[in-house]
Write a protein that holds these residues in place. Structure first.
Motif, PDB file in Angstrom:
ATOM      1  N   LYS A 129      33.325 -46.621  -7.109  1.00 58.49           N
ATOM      2  CA  LYS A 129      33.715 -45.248  -7.476  1.00 58.49           C
ATOM      3  C   LYS A 129      34.712 -44.679  -6.467  1.00 58.49           C
ATOM      4  N   ILE A 130      34.431 -44.894  -5.184  1.00 56.85           N
ATOM      5  CA  ILE A 130      35.312 -44.359  -4.126  1.00 56.85           C
ATOM      6  C   ILE A 130      36.705 -44.983  -4.213  1.00 56.85           C
ATOM      7  N   MET A 131      36.754 -46.283  -4.490  1.00 55.75           N
ATOM      8  CA  MET A 131      38.032 -47.002  -4.464  1.00 55.75           C
ATOM      9  C   MET A 131      38.959 -46.610  -5.616  1.00 55.75           C
ATOM     10  N   LYS A 132      38.478 -45.829  -6.555  1.00 55.60           N
ATOM     11  CA  LYS A 132      39.332 -45.342  -7.638  1.00 55.60           C
ATOM     12  C   LYS A 132      40.292 -44.260  -7.141  1.00 55.60           C
ATOM     13  N   SER A 133      39.992 -43.689  -5.979  1.00 56.56           N
ATOM     14  CA  SER A 133      40.835 -42.644  -5.387  1.00 56.56           C
ATOM     15  C   SER A 133      41.662 -43.237  -4.259  1.00 56.56           C
ATOM     16  N   SER A 134      42.783 -42.625  -4.005  1.00 56.78           N
ATOM     17  CA  SER A 134      43.594 -43.008  -2.849  1.00 56.78           C
ATOM     18  C   SER A 134      43.250 -42.064  -1.701  1.00 56.78           C
ATOM     19  N   LEU A 135      42.545 -42.586  -0.712  1.00 51.82           N
ATOM     20  CA  LEU A 135      42.083 -41.757   0.402  1.00 51.82           C
ATOM     21  C   LEU A 135      42.832 -42.098   1.688  1.00 51.82           C
ATOM     22  N   ARG A 136      43.175 -41.087   2.436  1.00 45.41           N
ATOM     23  CA  ARG A 136      43.703 -41.202   3.799  1.00 45.41           C
ATOM     24  C   ARG A 136      43.225 -39.948   4.527  1.00 45.41           C
ATOM     25  N   ILE A 137      42.093 -40.078   5.183  1.00 44.72           N
ATOM     26  CA  ILE A 137      41.419 -38.929   5.772  1.00 44.72           C
ATOM     27  C   ILE A 137      41.249 -39.170   7.267  1.00 44.72           C
ATOM     28  N   ALA A 138      41.568 -38.168   8.070  1.00 45.41           N
ATOM     29  CA  ALA A 138      41.437 -38.312   9.520  1.00 45.41           C
ATOM     30  C   ALA A 138      40.929 -37.017  10.134  1.00 45.41           C
ATOM     31  N   GLY A 139      40.302 -37.155  11.295  1.00 48.15           N
ATOM     32  CA  GLY A 139      39.827 -35.992  12.036  1.00 48.15           C
ATOM     33  C   GLY A 139      39.079 -36.441  13.274  1.00 48.15           C
ATOM     34  N   ASP A 140      38.674 -35.486  14.068  1.00 49.98           N
ATOM     35  CA  ASP A 140      37.879 -35.779  15.259  1.00 49.98           C
ATOM     36  C   ASP A 140      36.403 -35.604  14.929  1.00 49.98           C
ATOM     37  N   VAL A 141      35.588 -36.507  15.463  1.00 50.80           N
ATOM     38  CA  VAL A 141      34.144 -36.446  15.275  1.00 50.80           C
ATOM     39  C   VAL A 141      33.506 -36.369  16.656  1.00 50.80           C
ATOM     40  N   TYR A 142      32.700 -35.340  16.844  1.00 58.20           N
ATOM     41  CA  TYR A 142      32.036 -35.109  18.130  1.00 58.20           C
ATOM     42  C   TYR A 142      30.629 -35.709  18.109  1.00 58.20           C
ATOM     43  N   GLU A 143      30.236 -36.249  19.229  1.00 61.23           N
ATOM     44  CA  GLU A 143      28.956 -36.927  19.336  1.00 61.23           C
ATOM     45  C   GLU A 143      27.792 -36.038  18.889  1.00 61.23           C
ATOM     46  N   LYS A 144      27.783 -34.800  19.314  1.00 59.04           N
ATOM     47  CA  LYS A 144      26.649 -33.907  19.037  1.00 59.04           C
ATOM     48  C   LYS A 144      26.635 -33.364  17.607  1.00 59.04           C
ATOM     49  N   THR A 145      27.775 -33.396  16.934  1.00 57.21           N
ATOM     50  CA  THR A 145      27.855 -32.825  15.581  1.00 57.21           C
ATOM     51  C   THR A 145      28.435 -33.830  14.586  1.00 57.21           C
ATOM     52  N   ALA A 146      28.246 -35.112  14.845  1.00 55.95           N
ATOM     53  CA  ALA A 146      28.913 -36.165  14.075  1.00 55.95           C
ATOM     54  C   ALA A 146      28.665 -36.058  12.570  1.00 55.95           C
ATOM     55  N   ASN A 147      27.434 -35.908  12.161  1.00 53.37           N
ATOM     56  CA  ASN A 147      27.129 -35.875  10.731  1.00 53.37           C
ATOM     57  C   ASN A 147      27.853 -34.726  10.032  1.00 53.37           C
ATOM     58  N   ASN A 148      27.780 -33.528  10.603  1.00 57.47           N
ATOM     59  CA  ASN A 148      28.464 -32.366  10.010  1.00 57.47           C
ATOM     60  C   ASN A 148      29.976 -32.512  10.077  1.00 57.47           C
ATOM     61  N   ASP A 149      30.495 -33.053  11.182  1.00 59.04           N
ATOM     62  CA  ASP A 149      31.938 -33.251  11.301  1.00 59.04           C
ATOM     63  C   ASP A 149      32.452 -34.161  10.197  1.00 59.04           C
ATOM     64  N   ILE A 150      31.758 -35.264   9.968  1.00 57.28           N
ATOM     65  CA  ILE A 150      32.190 -36.210   8.930  1.00 57.28           C
ATOM     66  C   ILE A 150      32.121 -35.563   7.553  1.00 57.28           C
ATOM     67  N   LYS A 151      31.046 -34.848   7.262  1.00 57.10           N
ATOM     68  CA  LYS A 151      30.950 -34.166   5.971  1.00 57.10           C
ATOM     69  C   LYS A 151      32.089 -33.168   5.790  1.00 57.10           C
ATOM     70  N   ASN A 152      32.420 -32.427   6.835  1.00 58.84           N
ATOM     71  CA  ASN A 152      33.527 -31.458   6.757  1.00 58.84           C
ATOM     72  C   ASN A 152      34.861 -32.151   6.552  1.00 58.84           C
ATOM     73  N   ILE A 153      35.067 -33.269   7.228  1.00 60.36           N
ATOM     74  CA  ILE A 153      36.323 -34.013   7.089  1.00 60.36           C
ATOM     75  C   ILE A 153      36.468 -34.561   5.667  1.00 60.36           C
ATOM     76  N   LEU A 154      35.378 -35.044   5.091  1.00 58.34           N
ATOM     77  CA  LEU A 154      35.411 -35.652   3.760  1.00 58.34           C
ATOM     78  C   LEU A 154      35.380 -34.632   2.633  1.00 58.34           C
ATOM     79  N   ASP A 155      34.872 -33.443   2.901  1.00 59.85           N
ATOM     80  CA  ASP A 155      34.558 -32.460   1.863  1.00 59.85           C
ATOM     81  C   ASP A 155      35.689 -32.199   0.876  1.00 59.85           C
ATOM     82  N   GLU A 156      36.892 -31.988   1.349  1.00 60.72           N
ATOM     83  CA  GLU A 156      37.994 -31.634   0.447  1.00 60.72           C
ATOM     84  C   GLU A 156      38.559 -32.837  -0.302  1.00 60.72           C
TER      85      GLU A 156
END
Length: 182
Positions: free
Chosen positions: A39-66
């Protein structure tokens, strides 16, 4: 060149002082992963951002959200994927003695030419498709690489090409004597 294989990523802690250019953590592919990534590979993704050790899960969700559709985010495997990426980011922060790491997700192979990363180390995971291609030193012409020549001149032995398996974690050394890959 030898490769450091492990089943425990924390064993990679002494990797930077070893002669190995590559460490591989062997992992099993979780149930339902292939269906999710189709399902994911049907989209063309190029997503980048910084992920902090203490907030990694939320950072990744925020980066992927849009970039990731709500339909994909509602898939039960989405949380498994985010948790895996979060755990790897936190572990890489620990290994790098850093509070954050640069994070990148793409649905397309990023590099066509063999190269060495201009960072001390890079952690890579391929979740879908063919894994990162890498070359043992004895199969390459480093002078051809340094001189900017094409892949056909860099690779001396095509049978020596190696690929990281899906879901395995690879940590490459970069810099002048780093691992040639694409």
């Amino acid at each position: 060149m030898s490769v450091f294989y492990t089943n425990n990523i924390k064993e990679v802690n002494g990797f930077d002082s070893s002669s190995n250019q590559l460490a591989i953590l062997k992992r099993k592919i979780p149930k339902d992963a292939d269906l999710f990534f189709k399902k994911i590979m049907k989209s063309s993704l190029r997503i980048a951002g910084d992920v902090y050790e203490k907030t990694a899960n939320n950072d990744i969700k925020n980066i992927l959200d849009e970039e990731i559709s709500n339909k994909i985010q509602d898939d039960p495997f989405y949380e498994t994927w985010v948790r895996d990426m979060s755990d790897l980011c936190k572990t890489f922060c620990y290994l790098e003695k850093s509070h954050f790491v640069s994070f990148w997700v793409s649905s397309n192979r990023g590099c066509r030419r063999y190269h060495v990363d201009n960072v001390p180390r890079r952690l890579l995971v391929t979740y879908a498709g063919q894994g990162t291609e890498w070359l043992p030193d004895e199969a390459v012409n480093r002078d051809a690489y340094t001189n900017g020549e094409p892949n056909k001149n860099i690779l001396k032995d095509t049978s020596a090409k190696q690929f990281i398996n899906k879901w395995d974690v690879a940590i490459f050394k970069g810099g002048p004597k780093g691992l040639l890959h694409r």
